[in-house]
Design an enzyme around this catalytic site. Structure first.
Site, mmCIF file in Angstrom:
data_model
loop_
_atom_site.group_PDB
_atom_site.id
_atom_site.type_symbol
_atom_site.label_atom_id
_atom_site.label_comp_id
_atom_site.label_asym_id
_atom_site.label_seq_id
_atom_site.Cartn_x
_atom_site.Cartn_y
_atom_site.Cartn_z
ATOM 1 N N GLY A 182 58.689 -16.576 -66.710
ATOM 2 C CA GLY A 182 58.821 -17.883 -66.222
ATOM 3 C C GLY A 182 57.681 -18.465 -65.434
ATOM 4 O O GLY A 182 57.143 -17.762 -64.620
ATOM 5 N N ASN A 230 69.407 -14.957 -64.294
ATOM 6 C CA ASN A 230 68.825 -15.018 -65.609
ATOM 7 C C ASN A 230 70.027 -14.799 -66.632
ATOM 8 O O ASN A 230 70.742 -14.219 -66.461
ATOM 9 C CB ASN A 230 68.171 -13.821 -65.726
ATOM 10 C CG ASN A 230 67.341 -13.833 -67.042
ATOM 11 O OD1 ASN A 230 67.095 -12.652 -67.652
ATOM 12 N ND2 ASN A 230 67.259 -14.783 -67.810
ATOM 13 N N GLY A 231 69.879 -16.120 -67.358
ATOM 14 C CA GLY A 231 71.259 -16.202 -68.374
ATOM 15 C C GLY A 231 71.666 -17.616 -68.535
ATOM 16 O O GLY A 231 70.914 -18.299 -68.056
ATOM 17 N N TYR A 259 59.758 -10.339 -78.351
ATOM 18 C CA TYR A 259 58.997 -11.262 -77.692
ATOM 19 C C TYR A 259 58.933 -11.124 -76.255
ATOM 20 O O TYR A 259 57.991 -11.028 -75.566
ATOM 21 C CB TYR A 259 59.157 -12.749 -78.339
ATOM 22 C CG TYR A 259 58.242 -13.644 -77.676
ATOM 23 C CD1 TYR A 259 56.851 -13.776 -77.857
ATOM 24 C CD2 TYR A 259 58.788 -14.530 -76.457
ATOM 25 C CE1 TYR A 259 56.036 -14.799 -77.127
ATOM 26 C CE2 TYR A 259 58.060 -15.591 -75.953
ATOM 27 C CZ TYR A 259 56.673 -15.480 -76.246
ATOM 28 O OH TYR A 259 55.941 -16.448 -75.482
ATOM 29 N N CYS A 264 64.291 -16.475 -67.317
ATOM 30 C CA CYS A 264 63.735 -16.323 -65.971
ATOM 31 C C CYS A 264 63.616 -14.806 -65.788
ATOM 32 O O CYS A 264 63.935 -13.926 -66.647
ATOM 33 C CB CYS A 264 64.215 -16.906 -64.884
ATOM 34 S SG CYS A 264 65.923 -16.490 -64.975
HETATM 35 P P1 AMP Z 1 56.206 -21.897 -83.356
HETATM 36 O O1 AMP Z 1 54.639 -22.606 -83.511
HETATM 37 O O2 AMP Z 1 57.169 -22.742 -82.797
HETATM 38 O O3 AMP Z 1 56.328 -21.132 -84.732
HETATM 39 O O4 AMP Z 1 55.903 -20.650 -82.432
HETATM 40 C C1 AMP Z 1 55.822 -19.467 -82.744
HETATM 41 C C2 AMP Z 1 55.224 -18.628 -81.473
HETATM 42 O O5 AMP Z 1 55.978 -18.747 -80.318
HETATM 43 C C3 AMP Z 1 55.108 -17.017 -81.722
HETATM 44 O O6 AMP Z 1 53.570 -16.711 -81.748
HETATM 45 C C4 AMP Z 1 55.929 -16.474 -80.756
HETATM 46 O O7 AMP Z 1 54.939 -15.516 -80.162
HETATM 47 C C5 AMP Z 1 56.139 -17.492 -79.648
HETATM 48 N N1 AMP Z 1 57.645 -17.408 -79.292
HETATM 49 C C6 AMP Z 1 58.636 -16.815 -79.962
HETATM 50 N N2 AMP Z 1 59.807 -16.968 -79.116
HETATM 51 C C7 AMP Z 1 59.424 -17.641 -77.908
HETATM 52 C C8 AMP Z 1 59.873 -18.226 -76.683
HETATM 53 N N3 AMP Z 1 61.419 -17.845 -76.756
HETATM 54 N N4 AMP Z 1 59.283 -18.836 -75.786
HETATM 55 C C9 AMP Z 1 58.000 -19.094 -75.887
HETATM 56 N N5 AMP Z 1 57.228 -18.427 -77.060
HETATM 57 C C10 AMP Z 1 58.047 -18.019 -78.082
#
Ligand code: AMP
Ligand code: SF4
Length: 458
Positions: A35, A109-110, A255, A9
């Site tokens: 979030g 957050n955490g 990210y 968050c």
């Molecule tokens: P996936 O389809 O599960 O491989 O999702 C990969 C995508 O999710 C990448 O394009 C990342 O930008 C994004 N991503 C990576 N980590 C997270 C996260 N913690 N929460 C949401 N999206 C994420």
């Protein structure tokens, strides 16, 4: 690990500013990416704390009328990340309570790694919990402490928790901002010059919150530091434990954080661009153009293009009005959402050899879908380049990642992943390359457990 216990968050705290709740609102708006499940603000005007929170985006929860009810010169706020588990109003923050010393509200957050043990201990002592979040634990520990003043009760509670936390507490007359001793989650301090010549202060997960409210970034809250805001003065600093070697979360750069934020003292945009440049050095490939997966791959793709001198094009356009896909509980729904979100421009990519840059592959669903979309649009070759190392382990410190068995890199080797996502080639940035992009001193440490499986707190 139960999905519903996760707690990614944004947090904010505003001190000594007229209409503090409005500033908290703008700050939360700028940190909406951290979030989207729920949002809330507590404010105080020395008399009592008022809290408004609900499920939904910041702009769904707040309007002129309810913000006007949040009176006072102090406010704290929170955006809650969507998870696959509980989606209840009881898990929205701030969490407000009346207790022995008066009123208190908290945002967090955490993720605490000893949450279940503490919860069991508190329940055995008679505590009643409303939701599933770790954050409620702080309130109970504070309420049950036998210390005479709130500051000491917070310190008492902090001695008992283990894990990642950036916290802001609000009492009727004071505000406390705290970062855990490893500094896992970000929290920075800014200053606001009020119209009457006085100074206000703001703490926020990311510095992009300061830009919108004309606050000036001062510094990060230090790992293990408590800032005490009282009597209109600049914050007092207190270390909450003996010194630990900080391990801030390296994934914030990959990210989570916004590119226009300064996180752990570095501009996220510059780091991401450098990650793309490093990736060119490590994993070059002949192609006609570099295209990012928007928005997460844009800065790294620019870096890759500049370092390789292969033209950059926006070959995929993102529809911004759909939520993030990662959060959906079932595979089929996720696939539909990728199509809703990303659309290739066939005229640009037809018959071209593409280098496609994304920040990470988690389950592999997004990459596979993107490769298919690009092939259908006529791409000749598709070379996936990922600006971080393979994600092999889940996060227990507050970033939403699926269980280990859902992480594609924990199950498959590079070749198998490449086959699964149907790309012509696939390569990742090395951990060393990621660290080089941060230009860190060899002694400077980060938490990188999702890439190397070494958890600093267990
Ligand atoms: P996936 O389809 O599960 O491989 O999702 C990969 C995508 O999710 C990448 O394009 C990342 O930008 C994004 N991503 C990576 N980590 C997270 C996260 N913690 N929460 C949401 N999206 C994420
Ligand atoms: Fe960040 Fe990964 Fe460490 Fe979690 S495990 S705190 S996402 S670096």
């Amino acid at each position: 690990m139960n999905d519903s216990f996760k707690d990614e968050c944004a947090v904010v705290g505003v001190y000594n500013c007229k209409k503090a709740a409005f500033l908290a609102y703008y700050s939360l708006f700028s940190m909406q990416h951290r979030g989207q499940e729920a949002s809330g603000i507590s404010s105080s005007e020395n008399q009592k704390i008022i809290t408004i929170k609900n499920r939904g985006l910041v702009t769904d929860v707040f309007n002129q009328d309810n913000l006007m009810q949040l009176k006072g010169s102090m406010a704290i706020g929170h955006n809650r990340y969507s998870t696959a588990g509980e989606d209840s109003i009881f898990d929205a923050q701030p969490i407000f309570a009346r207790y022995g010393l008066g009123e208190i509200s908290v945002v967090h957050n955490g993720n605490l790694i000893n949450a279940q043990a503490l919860r069991d201990m508190l329940i055995a002592r008679g505590s009643i919990f409303q939701g599933f979040m770790d954050t409620e634990i702080f309130i109970h520990l504070i309420a049950q402490s036998n210390k005479a003043i709130l500051q000491d009760r917070i310190l008492d509670a902090l001695q008992q928790v283990k894990g990642a936390y950036s916290l802001v507490f609000l009492s009727r007359s004071k505000m406390f901002a705290i970062r855990d001793p490893y500094g896992l989650r970000p929290l920075c301090l800014g200053k606001i010059y009020n119209d009457d010549g006085s100074c206000g202060y703001v703490v926020a997960s990311e510095s992009c919150a300061f830009d919108l409210i004309n606050a000036v970034y001062i510094r990060d809250v230090l790992p293990g530091e408590m800032l005490i805001f009282k009597e209109g003065n600049p914050p007092e600093s207190l270390m909450i434990s003996e010194r630990k070697i900080p391990h801030p979360c390296i994934f914030e750069y990959v990210y989570f954080a916004r590119p226009d934020s300064k996180v752990f003292g570095r501009m996220v945009y510059s780091v991401r661009k450098e990650m793309g440049m490093q990736l060119t050095k490590e994993k070059p490939v002949e192609a006609d153009m570099v295209i990012p997966v928007p928005d997460s791959g844009v800065a790294a793709a620019l870096g890759y293009s500049q370092a390789s001198q292969i033209p950059f094009e926006l070959g995929i356009i993102r529809n911004h009005y759909v939520g993030r896909t990662f959060i959906e509980p079932t595979q089929s729904v996720r696939e539909i959402k990728v199509k809703l979100k990303l659309n290739p421009i066939a005229e640009i990519i037809r018959d071209k050899r593409l280098i496609v840059i994304d920040d990470s592959i988690v389950r592999g669903t997004t990459s596979r879908q993107i490769v298919r979309l690009l092939r259908d649009a006529g791409a000749k070759e598709i070379h996936m380049r990922i600006s971080s190392p393979p994600t092999i382990s889940p996060c227990f410190y507050g970033v939403d990642t699926p269980n280990k068995d859902e992480l594609i890199s924990a199950r498959m080797d590079l070749e198998q992943i490449c086959t699964y996502i149907e790309a012509d080639s696939l390569a990742y940035l090395s951990l060393e390359g990621l660290r080089n992009s941060l230009k860190c001193h060899p002694d400077e440490l980060f938490c990188q457990a999702c890439f190397d499986g070494n958890y600093i707190i267990s």
